[in-house]
Design a protein around this motif. Sequence first.
Motif, PDB file in Angstrom:
ATOM      1  N   UNK A 291      27.747  28.537  12.781  1.00 27.70           N
ATOM      2  CA  UNK A 291      28.320  27.679  11.121  1.00 27.70           C
ATOM      3  C   UNK A 291      29.322  27.995  11.014  1.00 27.70           C
ATOM      4  N   UNK A 292      29.895  28.791  11.317  1.00 27.85           N
ATOM      5  CA  UNK A 292      31.413  28.912  11.119  1.00 27.85           C
ATOM      6  C   UNK A 292      32.007  28.197  11.180  1.00 27.85           C
ATOM      7  N   UNK A 293      31.903  27.484  12.722  1.00 30.07           N
ATOM      8  CA  UNK A 293      33.221  26.412  13.076  1.00 30.07           C
ATOM      9  C   UNK A 293      33.089  24.717  12.535  1.00 30.07           C
ATOM     10  N   UNK A 294      32.136  25.272  11.972  1.00 24.31           N
ATOM     11  CA  UNK A 294      31.307  23.219  11.486  1.00 24.31           C
ATOM     12  C   UNK A 294      32.472  22.330  10.677  1.00 24.31           C
ATOM     13  N   UNK A 295      32.712  21.640  10.330  1.00 22.95           N
ATOM     14  CA  UNK A 295      33.520  21.082   9.619  1.00 22.95           C
ATOM     15  C   UNK A 295      33.325  20.232   8.706  1.00 22.95           C
ATOM     16  N   UNK A 296      31.555  20.428   8.350  1.00 23.58           N
ATOM     17  CA  UNK A 296      30.400  19.191   7.206  1.00 23.58           C
ATOM     18  C   UNK A 296      29.929  20.340   6.770  1.00 23.58           C
ATOM     19  N   UNK A 297      30.116  20.842   4.347  1.00 21.51           N
ATOM     20  CA  UNK A 297      29.690  21.259   4.061  1.00 21.51           C
ATOM     21  C   UNK A 297      27.764  21.507   4.636  1.00 21.51           C
ATOM     22  N   UNK A 298      27.664  19.488   4.786  1.00 26.10           N
ATOM     23  CA  UNK A 298      26.058  20.456   4.603  1.00 26.10           C
ATOM     24  C   UNK A 298      25.402  20.179   6.008  1.00 26.10           C
ATOM     25  N   UNK A 299      26.781  20.470   7.201  1.00 26.39           N
ATOM     26  CA  UNK A 299      25.963  20.838   8.419  1.00 26.39           C
ATOM     27  C   UNK A 299      26.491  22.928   8.541  1.00 26.39           C
ATOM     28  N   UNK A 300      26.883  22.796   7.585  1.00 24.68           N
ATOM     29  CA  UNK A 300      27.384  24.289   7.935  1.00 24.68           C
ATOM     30  C   UNK A 300      25.805  24.736   7.234  1.00 24.68           C
ATOM     31  N   UNK A 301      25.616  24.634   6.442  1.00 24.21           N
ATOM     32  CA  UNK A 301      24.159  25.011   5.440  1.00 24.21           C
ATOM     33  C   UNK A 301      23.349  24.928   6.200  1.00 24.21           C
ATOM     34  N   UNK A 302      23.534  23.814   6.875  1.00 25.16           N
ATOM     35  CA  UNK A 302      21.889  23.395   7.671  1.00 25.16           C
ATOM     36  C   UNK A 302      22.144  24.496   9.444  1.00 25.16           C
ATOM     37  N   UNK A 303      23.340  24.712   9.340  1.00 23.83           N
ATOM     38  CA  UNK A 303      22.972  26.144  10.362  1.00 23.83           C
ATOM     39  C   UNK A 303      22.965  26.786  10.429  1.00 23.83           C
ATOM     40  N   UNK A 304      23.283  27.549   8.494  1.00 22.11           N
ATOM     41  CA  UNK A 304      22.558  28.352   7.785  1.00 22.11           C
ATOM     42  C   UNK A 304      21.853  28.828   7.466  1.00 22.11           C
ATOM     43  N   UNK A 305      20.968  27.502   7.569  1.00 24.70           N
ATOM     44  CA  UNK A 305      19.353  26.913   6.926  1.00 24.70           C
ATOM     45  C   UNK A 305      18.948  28.108   8.859  1.00 24.70           C
ATOM     46  N   UNK A 306      19.738  27.169   9.569  1.00 22.77           N
ATOM     47  CA  UNK A 306      18.405  28.134  10.953  1.00 22.77           C
ATOM     48  C   UNK A 306      18.653  29.779  10.980  1.00 22.77           C
ATOM     49  N   UNK A 307      19.635  30.192  10.921  1.00 18.75           N
ATOM     50  CA  UNK A 307      19.781  31.396  10.794  1.00 18.75           C
ATOM     51  C   UNK A 307      19.448  32.378   9.829  1.00 18.75           C
ATOM     52  N   UNK A 308      18.913  32.227   8.577  1.00 21.89           N
ATOM     53  CA  UNK A 308      18.251  32.811   7.751  1.00 21.89           C
ATOM     54  C   UNK A 308      16.760  32.249   8.050  1.00 21.89           C
ATOM     55  N   UNK A 309      16.292  31.239   8.879  1.00 22.42           N
ATOM     56  CA  UNK A 309      15.432  31.372   9.053  1.00 22.42           C
ATOM     57  C   UNK A 309      14.734  32.070   9.984  1.00 22.42           C
ATOM     58  N   UNK A 310      15.819  32.588  10.953  1.00 22.97           N
ATOM     59  CA  UNK A 310      15.256  33.389  11.884  1.00 22.97           C
ATOM     60  C   UNK A 310      15.757  34.686  11.405  1.00 22.97           C
ATOM     61  N   UNK A 311      15.381  35.262  11.098  1.00 26.81           N
ATOM     62  CA  UNK A 311      15.602  36.549   9.955  1.00 26.81           C
ATOM     63  C   UNK A 311      13.790  36.437  10.040  1.00 26.81           C
TER      64      UNK A 311
END
Lengths: 491, 496
Positions: A291-311
Amino acid sequence: MGLLSLSIWVPIAFGVVLLAFGRDEQATAVRWVALIGALCSFLLTLPLYSQFDNTTAAMQFVENLPWIERFNVNYHLGLDGISFWFVPLTAFITVIVVIAGWEVITERVNQYMGAFLILSGLMIGVFSALDGMLFYVFFEATLIPMYLIIGIWGGPNKIYAAFKFFLYTLLGSLLMLVALIYLYTQSGGSFDLAKWHALPLGETAQTLLFFAFFAAFAVKVPMWPVHTWLPDVHVEAPTGGSAVLAAIMLKLGAYGFLRFSMPIAPDAAHTWGSLMVGLSLVAVVYVGLVAMVQQDMKKLVAYSSVAHMGFVTLGFFIFNDLGVSGGLVQMIAHGFVSGAMFLSIGVLYDRVHSREISSYGGVVNTMPKFAAFGLFFAMANCGLPGTAGFVGEWMVILGAVKFNFWVGFASASALIFGAAYTLWMFKRVYLGPVVNDDVKALTDINAREFLMLALLAIAVLAMGLYPKPFTDVMDVSVAELLKHVAISKLN
Amino acid sequence: MIDTISWITVYPEITLMVMACAILLIDLGVKSPLRGLTYVLTMLTLAVVAVAEAHLAVAGQTYYGFGNMVVSDAMGNWLKCFAAIAVMVSLVYARPYAAHRDMLRGGELFTLNMLALLGMFVMISSNNLLLTYMGLELLTLSSYALVALRRDNVAATEAAMKYFVLGAMASGFLLYGMSMLYGATGTLDITQLFKSISSGQVRPDVLVFGLVFIVAGLAFKLGVVPFHMWIPDVYQGAPTAVTLMIGGAPKLAAFAICIRLLVEGLRPLASDWQQMLMVLSVGSLLIGNLAAIAQTNLKRMLAFSTISQMGFVLLGLMSGVVQGDAVTFAANAYSSAMFYVVTYVLTTLATFGVILLLSREGFESEEISDFAGLNQRSPLYAAVMATCAFSLAGIPPMVGFYAKLSVLQALVVSGETIYLGMAVFAVLMSLIGAFYYLRLVKVMYFDEPITATTVNAPADVRVVLSINGALVLILGLAPGGLMALCAASVRQMLGM
């Protein structure tokens, strides 16, 4: 018709009525009807809370009618502490999505609003189904409106994304279908979930079932490494679609683990639990880095969703009540926060038509009100105490430490990545001097956008400050589930 | 001397035949370009016949008439009722299209359809190999003529030629197989055939030899791999109005003769024909679905999808007898196949109905790209088509899902590992199938329309098409009734 049935069918009925509306000349009427429909269905879910008895783990608001008698399929609905909160959450997010699409959607408004209302009813159906086949029907039917939402109102690469979404999730669900039919034959011709929970199953059968369900639910959550469809879909989906997808649809998968995988195949769940914990940790740590290296805001939040759902999945598969309740709280919190994040990106996108982080900078100078909300939701996304994001993560980490110190350590350290990518994005988008004319020309949010973000902010804050109503509802049911899962079905 | 029972068993057929001849004559005096009077009379006749069949079916009695030549049982009567309704619906859709293409100079479209229906009726209720063959020929000869109805159209005449040559070959196979059975058992009566084979007094090698030809002939008629090559060409080449007719109701009749021949007559040989059906269905699911992806012509795509759908029907047919046990699973398996066929016909009628509707004068709307942006031109018809596409792909809550579910359930319930494997295979193939059905939805909903003209349709077409599309959804929300109907009639047919 019971309260639960009304919660399912009122939005669907409104959605169908909207589809019958004519062209876009009637758009204003369409919007109001959609808002009334969404509000009605949300108001209908409120009595559910006041009537909910959180001292029992039994199913409540039960409705049980024969549906397809030849296969002994019943229209069997009910809620317990595990599923309860997702019903009002779904209805609430639908209201927000209707408000969010108010001026933004100008083409085929009736179909847009209709699709979201129908989707809302179907998702409530998934959370309240107590019959395996009924669950499957609702689970699959949600694909149709979402496919259309992505494909019609999506971005330039929408068709690829719509197909990827549909086929990925369909593959998982089809394997689940075979598992459901297998359980049906094993239980002597019943689709009743309670019967399945009590069904004795051998080791091989449990393993196969566990992985058939895994195929369906892990894709939906999505867990690493089957998460690749999610960023593609989020980038292309319209704002409302992204919000519903992140806020609710992902939860269908996580919910499935609790309702199907763990109680039906408890031994397999224990055997493969460490694999699930491993995959969840990869999601939390590795995807956080991605998520940290994303250039696209939506992609960043999408990856952050994957990480949060990992929790969430991490919490489930450490098999203690802190972990499971924490996962559930995290699901609800993520529903509010990720919904808000996607809607905020939508606000910016509507004005500048870019989601690249580099096209922004210094938004706070031109949109101070909006930036305040942005900061608040960014903090919630990092898990700042006092916001909804904190409660779930904290509970999961506590549970994980109890389970194994190093698992807890790894998940806690991942919070740092969450803070890093969220704050870094916030800095690059909102802070600093105004970088270009686009940003200089920005106008601050209007009353409608303010209302929508304020509602979400209140929810995030309320849940963060006083999570007791949420956890109270869950406690008994979660304890009961864990008791059940702890008993081996073998011998 | 013909007794009353014999008349009861065949009176709808006789009505149909008499009316077909009468309408042929009456039509000579009809001048209107849309053949209004012929149309109304045909519809009335078909409606009366459908009601009569439903009435017989509800009574639920099994009659054997004309010295065991024909049988009237609930399964057959329901299939005949559905076939009559399917022909009615196809005629409603077909009439405006046919009128625009000079296919209504005479009333042949109507009378040939009625005769084809009569052929189906005979096939469905025959209890004698020879009668089955006669019914089959009546159906196929009428269909050949229908395909060639636009005699100045090169594609249609070519399709008719192909259809005729391959169809005649299939009939030959079937007849040859029947003669083998006759040679082995000394009877043409299907009930006698069953008894004679069960007695174990018959040489199995001759029987199995005959069986191979019977199955090949049936596979031709159903259009399953490797006997499928005529399907795409005929579907594409025939005028769409006729494609609709040959793609709809005859599937019911083909299913019925499979049941009558294989289940009622040759069930003692089940272990032999089940293996053949398994090979046929694997091939159909694989080739049908893979080839459909590559098509750009919608009629051709639907033709290949039909092949794969028929593969599913075969899966249902083959899972009835498990390890020599012909009782426990039979009713469940055959009724799932019946449910599949009935719902498939319902869905197919609507898909071809929309294709017909979009075909304007001098313009055949049959490339998939012709459907671009249909949602903007006509949300209703796009919704009907999308409902059908999702149904064919097996996505709930459309009725097609329950059809797939019941077939998969029949496979899994048998407990055989190989059947479980077939179920997983079928599921994976449906995923491939979902791709091209989704592409159809994509074209209609996501692409920009090429023309902005709205779609106009006569009132009768609009009403019937809406009902047809709605039924695909409604039967999906409440599939119980139709399922129970299929189960009850199959159980009665099996004498359980």
